[in-house]
Design a protein around this motif. Structure first.
Motif, PDB file in Angstrom:
ATOM      1  N   MET A   1       0.797  -1.176   0.040  1.00 37.09           N
ATOM      2  CA  MET A   1      -0.016  -0.045  -0.145  1.00 37.09           C
ATOM      3  C   MET A   1       0.811   1.353   0.036  1.00 37.09           C
ATOM      4  O   MET A   1       2.194   0.988  -0.368  1.00 37.09           O
ATOM      5  N   CYS A   2       0.264   2.433   0.429  1.00 38.14           N
ATOM      6  CA  CYS A   2       1.166   3.683   0.230  1.00 38.14           C
ATOM      7  C   CYS A   2       1.024   4.271   1.947  1.00 38.14           C
ATOM      8  O   CYS A   2       0.423   3.904   2.891  1.00 38.14           O
ATOM      9  N   ARG A   3       1.948   5.375   1.906  1.00 38.67           N
ATOM     10  CA  ARG A   3       2.018   6.239   2.998  1.00 38.67           C
ATOM     11  C   ARG A   3       1.721   7.719   2.599  1.00 38.67           C
ATOM     12  O   ARG A   3       2.170   8.134   1.323  1.00 38.67           O
ATOM     13  N   TRP A   4       1.092   8.593   3.348  1.00 39.79           N
ATOM     14  CA  TRP A   4       0.853   9.917   3.097  1.00 39.79           C
ATOM     15  C   TRP A   4       0.571  10.754   4.213  1.00 39.79           C
ATOM     16  O   TRP A   4       0.612  10.458   5.416  1.00 39.79           O
ATOM     17  N   LEU A   5       0.931  11.986   4.082  1.00 34.51           N
ATOM     18  CA  LEU A   5       0.710  13.205   4.973  1.00 34.51           C
ATOM     19  C   LEU A   5       0.265  14.384   4.483  1.00 34.51           C
ATOM     20  O   LEU A   5       0.297  14.409   3.438  1.00 34.51           O
ATOM     21  N   ALA A   6      -0.627  15.174   5.188  1.00 33.67           N
ATOM     22  CA  ALA A   6      -1.307  16.103   4.774  1.00 33.67           C
ATOM     23  C   ALA A   6      -1.115  17.479   6.003  1.00 33.67           C
ATOM     24  O   ALA A   6      -1.364  16.844   7.097  1.00 33.67           O
ATOM     25  N   TYR A   7      -0.690  18.595   5.639  1.00 35.38           N
ATOM     26  CA  TYR A   7      -0.222  19.526   6.380  1.00 35.38           C
ATOM     27  C   TYR A   7      -0.945  20.881   6.457  1.00 35.38           C
ATOM     28  O   TYR A   7      -1.071  21.409   5.143  1.00 35.38           O
ATOM     29  N   SER A   8      -1.377  21.434   7.450  1.00 37.25           N
ATOM     30  CA  SER A   8      -2.245  22.679   7.283  1.00 37.25           C
ATOM     31  C   SER A   8      -1.709  23.524   8.333  1.00 37.25           C
ATOM     32  O   SER A   8      -1.685  23.178   9.509  1.00 37.25           O
ATOM     33  N   GLY A   9      -1.320  24.846   8.136  1.00 38.13           N
ATOM     34  CA  GLY A   9      -0.956  25.621   9.406  1.00 38.13           C
ATOM     35  C   GLY A   9      -0.011  26.976   9.127  1.00 38.13           C
ATOM     36  O   GLY A   9       0.033  27.334   7.970  1.00 38.13           O
ATOM     37  N   THR A  10       0.852  27.158   9.873  1.00 38.00           N
ATOM     38  CA  THR A  10       2.086  28.192   9.738  1.00 38.00           C
ATOM     39  C   THR A  10       2.843  27.658   8.507  1.00 38.00           C
ATOM     40  O   THR A  10       3.182  26.529   8.466  1.00 38.00           O
ATOM     41  N   PRO A  11       3.174  28.618   7.476  1.00 33.03           N
ATOM     42  CA  PRO A  11       3.989  28.010   6.409  1.00 33.03           C
ATOM     43  C   PRO A  11       5.255  27.721   6.788  1.00 33.03           C
ATOM     44  O   PRO A  11       6.054  28.124   7.585  1.00 33.03           O
ATOM     45  N   ILE A  12       5.622  26.446   6.349  1.00 35.04           N
ATOM     46  CA  ILE A  12       6.925  25.558   6.863  1.00 35.04           C
ATOM     47  C   ILE A  12       7.609  25.101   5.537  1.00 35.04           C
ATOM     48  O   ILE A  12       6.833  25.085   4.312  1.00 35.04           O
ATOM     49  N   ARG A  13       8.967  24.937   5.631  1.00 32.11           N
ATOM     50  CA  ARG A  13       9.499  24.534   4.372  1.00 32.11           C
ATOM     51  C   ARG A  13       8.826  22.858   4.159  1.00 32.11           C
ATOM     52  O   ARG A  13       8.669  22.034   5.261  1.00 32.11           O
ATOM     53  N   LEU A  14       8.758  22.252   3.146  1.00 31.79           N
ATOM     54  CA  LEU A  14       8.481  21.049   2.920  1.00 31.79           C
ATOM     55  C   LEU A  14       9.198  20.086   3.668  1.00 31.79           C
ATOM     56  O   LEU A  14       8.859  18.913   4.094  1.00 31.79           O
ATOM     57  N   GLU A  15      10.462  20.185   3.590  1.00 32.15           N
ATOM     58  CA  GLU A  15      11.301  19.086   3.924  1.00 32.15           C
ATOM     59  C   GLU A  15      11.402  19.079   5.456  1.00 32.15           C
ATOM     60  O   GLU A  15      11.766  17.923   6.103  1.00 32.15           O
ATOM     61  N   GLU A  16      10.706  20.067   6.325  1.00 30.08           N
ATOM     62  CA  GLU A  16      10.419  19.876   7.796  1.00 30.08           C
ATOM     63  C   GLU A  16       9.682  18.335   8.081  1.00 30.08           C
ATOM     64  O   GLU A  16       9.956  17.750   9.082  1.00 30.08           O
ATOM     65  N   LEU A  17       8.769  17.983   7.147  1.00 33.63           N
ATOM     66  CA  LEU A  17       8.045  16.884   7.193  1.00 33.63           C
ATOM     67  C   LEU A  17       8.369  15.681   6.370  1.00 33.63           C
ATOM     68  O   LEU A  17       8.473  14.441   6.712  1.00 33.63           O
ATOM     69  N   LEU A  18       8.928  16.236   5.326  1.00 33.53           N
ATOM     70  CA  LEU A  18       9.604  15.156   4.289  1.00 33.53           C
ATOM     71  C   LEU A  18      10.777  14.600   4.590  1.00 33.53           C
ATOM     72  O   LEU A  18      10.914  13.464   4.143  1.00 33.53           O
ATOM     73  N   VAL A  19      11.683  15.310   5.145  1.00 35.74           N
ATOM     74  CA  VAL A  19      13.076  14.759   5.340  1.00 35.74           C
ATOM     75  C   VAL A  19      13.393  14.756   6.738  1.00 35.74           C
ATOM     76  O   VAL A  19      14.136  13.974   7.059  1.00 35.74           O
ATOM     77  N   LYS A  20      13.086  16.054   7.597  1.00 37.79           N
ATOM     78  CA  LYS A  20      13.823  16.201   8.764  1.00 37.79           C
ATOM     79  C   LYS A  20      13.335  15.374   9.860  1.00 37.79           C
ATOM     80  O   LYS A  20      13.823  15.265  11.183  1.00 37.79           O
ATOM     81  N   ARG A  21      12.102  14.778   9.992  1.00 38.81           N
ATOM     82  CA  ARG A  21      11.613  14.275  11.243  1.00 38.81           C
ATOM     83  C   ARG A  21      12.167  12.729  11.354  1.00 38.81           C
ATOM     84  O   ARG A  21      12.815  12.307  10.364  1.00 38.81           O
ATOM     85  N   ASP A  22      12.213  12.193  12.564  1.00 36.48           N
ATOM     86  CA  ASP A  22      12.870  10.901  12.744  1.00 36.48           C
ATOM     87  C   ASP A  22      12.298   9.695  11.865  1.00 36.48           C
ATOM     88  O   ASP A  22      13.052   8.846  11.373  1.00 36.48           O
ATOM     89  N   ARG A  23      10.974   9.780  11.649  1.00 40.03           N
ATOM     90  CA  ARG A  23      10.275   8.869  10.904  1.00 40.03           C
ATOM     91  C   ARG A  23       9.505   9.841   9.638  1.00 40.03           C
ATOM     92  O   ARG A  23       8.226   9.679   9.541  1.00 40.03           O
ATOM     93  N   SER A  24      10.207  10.422   8.780  1.00 45.14           N
ATOM     94  CA  SER A  24       9.884  11.266   8.030  1.00 45.14           C
ATOM     95  C   SER A  24       9.324  10.447   6.819  1.00 45.14           C
ATOM     96  O   SER A  24       9.478   9.214   6.673  1.00 45.14           O
ATOM     97  N   LEU A  25       8.414  11.224   5.914  1.00 46.85           N
ATOM     98  CA  LEU A  25       7.945  10.434   4.809  1.00 46.85           C
ATOM     99  C   LEU A  25       9.023   9.555   3.923  1.00 46.85           C
ATOM    100  O   LEU A  25       8.762   8.489   3.423  1.00 46.85           O
ATOM    101  N   ILE A  26      10.014  10.239   3.870  1.00 48.69           N
ATOM    102  CA  ILE A  26      11.126   9.653   3.048  1.00 48.69           C
ATOM    103  C   ILE A  26      11.495   8.570   3.757  1.00 48.69           C
ATOM    104  O   ILE A  26      11.968   7.475   3.268  1.00 48.69           O
ATOM    105  N   ASP A  27      11.802   8.561   4.927  1.00 44.98           N
ATOM    106  CA  ASP A  27      12.337   7.465   5.878  1.00 44.98           C
ATOM    107  C   ASP A  27      11.279   6.249   5.683  1.00 44.98           C
ATOM    108  O   ASP A  27      11.710   5.012   5.526  1.00 44.98           O
TER     109      ASP A  27
END
Length: 275
Positions: free
Chosen positions: A1-27
């Motif tokens: 299957m797949c994995r996804w995320l949706a973000y809404s709020g204060t503007p942030i760089r996409l990398e904050e969730l796609l790359v930088k988290r411990d279990r980011s979407l790329i991870d």
């Protein structure tokens, strides 16, 4: 299957969730813990809203972990609302037009799950798409077909009702063809103002889905966390699986529910298909 995320709020760089988290979407594209498959390497996509009328898209057939262009893009783009998806194909071709999110006008759509025995019911489902929308279908997935059926059933004016009618139609069609449990889904869709996140399956055992705790509560619990400073109270993330192990940060969406992330108070409602 797949994995996804949706973000809404204060503007942030996409990398904050796609790359930088411990279990980011790329991870998670390599090491998913809660998905039906550990590896999700059949393409990647991100759709984001800026100050224009139409959301932007980047989609690729490369695995997310091996796409340098994605990392460059994620480091340079900020957005107040974005959707991102890593794909594990359930049988349709690995091609850019089959990568999520899908876009029509100001709407984005992405899906984790499947329409069971899609090849059996595909013709009937696709022929139910409104004539004016049919030429916009670019790919061959069940996910995109679901999107255009939802648009046909009124997504732009009544998002929740349209998805209820879409799911009801898919289930009715599948069962007429002898499919016992026709649909399995978590879906996120947005018009750039609100995000609608659905968790439902015909068998009542849906893929995982979580939403983040209110930001003011998280900031009060973790005043030392630099990552949380400056984010508005309305900042919210919906994910297939948590982006880390921070205690109290993630809440599971109940079975057969829809969450609405919107200006003001967010909502969580029961979800039930209708014909």
């Amino acid at each position: 299957m797949c994995r996804w995320l949706a973000y809404s709020g204060t503007p942030i760089r996409l990398e904050e969730l796609l790359v930088k988290r411990d279990r980011s979407l790329i991870d998670q594209s390599l090491h998913s813990r809660l998905g039906a498959t550990t590896t999700n390497g059949d393409g990647f996509g991100v759709g984001w809203y800026d100050d224009t009328d139409t959301p932007r898209l980047y989609r690729s057939v490369h695995p997310a972990w091996n796409d340098q262009n994605l990392r460059e893009l994620a480091a340079g783009i900020s957005s107040p609302l974005f959707l991102a998806h890593i794909r594990a194909s359930t049988g349709s071709a690995i091609q850019e037009t089959n990568a999520h999110p899908f876009r029509h006008g100001q709407w984005l759509w992405m899906h984790n799950g499947l329409i069971r025995e899609f090849s059996t019911v595909r013709r009937e489902l696709v022929l139910a798409v409104d004539d004016s929308l049919f030429p916009s279908i670019e790919g061959t997935t069940d996910s995109e077909t679901m999107f255009y059926l939802a648009l046909t059933f009124g997504l732009e004016n009544d998002p929740i009702g349209a998805v209820e009618r879409m799911v009801g139609f898919v289930e009715e069609t599948g069962r007429r063809h002898g499919v016992e449990q026709p649909i399995q889904m978590t879906i996120a869709t947005s018009d750039g103002r609100s995000i609608y996140a659905f968790r439902y399956s015909s068998e009542g055992a849906s893929r995982s889905l979580f939403f983040s705790t209110r930001m003011d509560a998280l900031q009060a619990s973790y005043p030392e966390m630099v990552e949380l400073a400056g984010l508005s109270d309305e900042t919210r993330v919906v994910v297939s699986e948590p982006l880390g192990d921070l205690e109290g940060a993630w809440n599971e969406v109940p079975e057969s529910h829809v969450g609405i992330i919107q200006p003001g108070d967010d909502e969580l409602r029961p979800f039930s298909p209708r014909v």
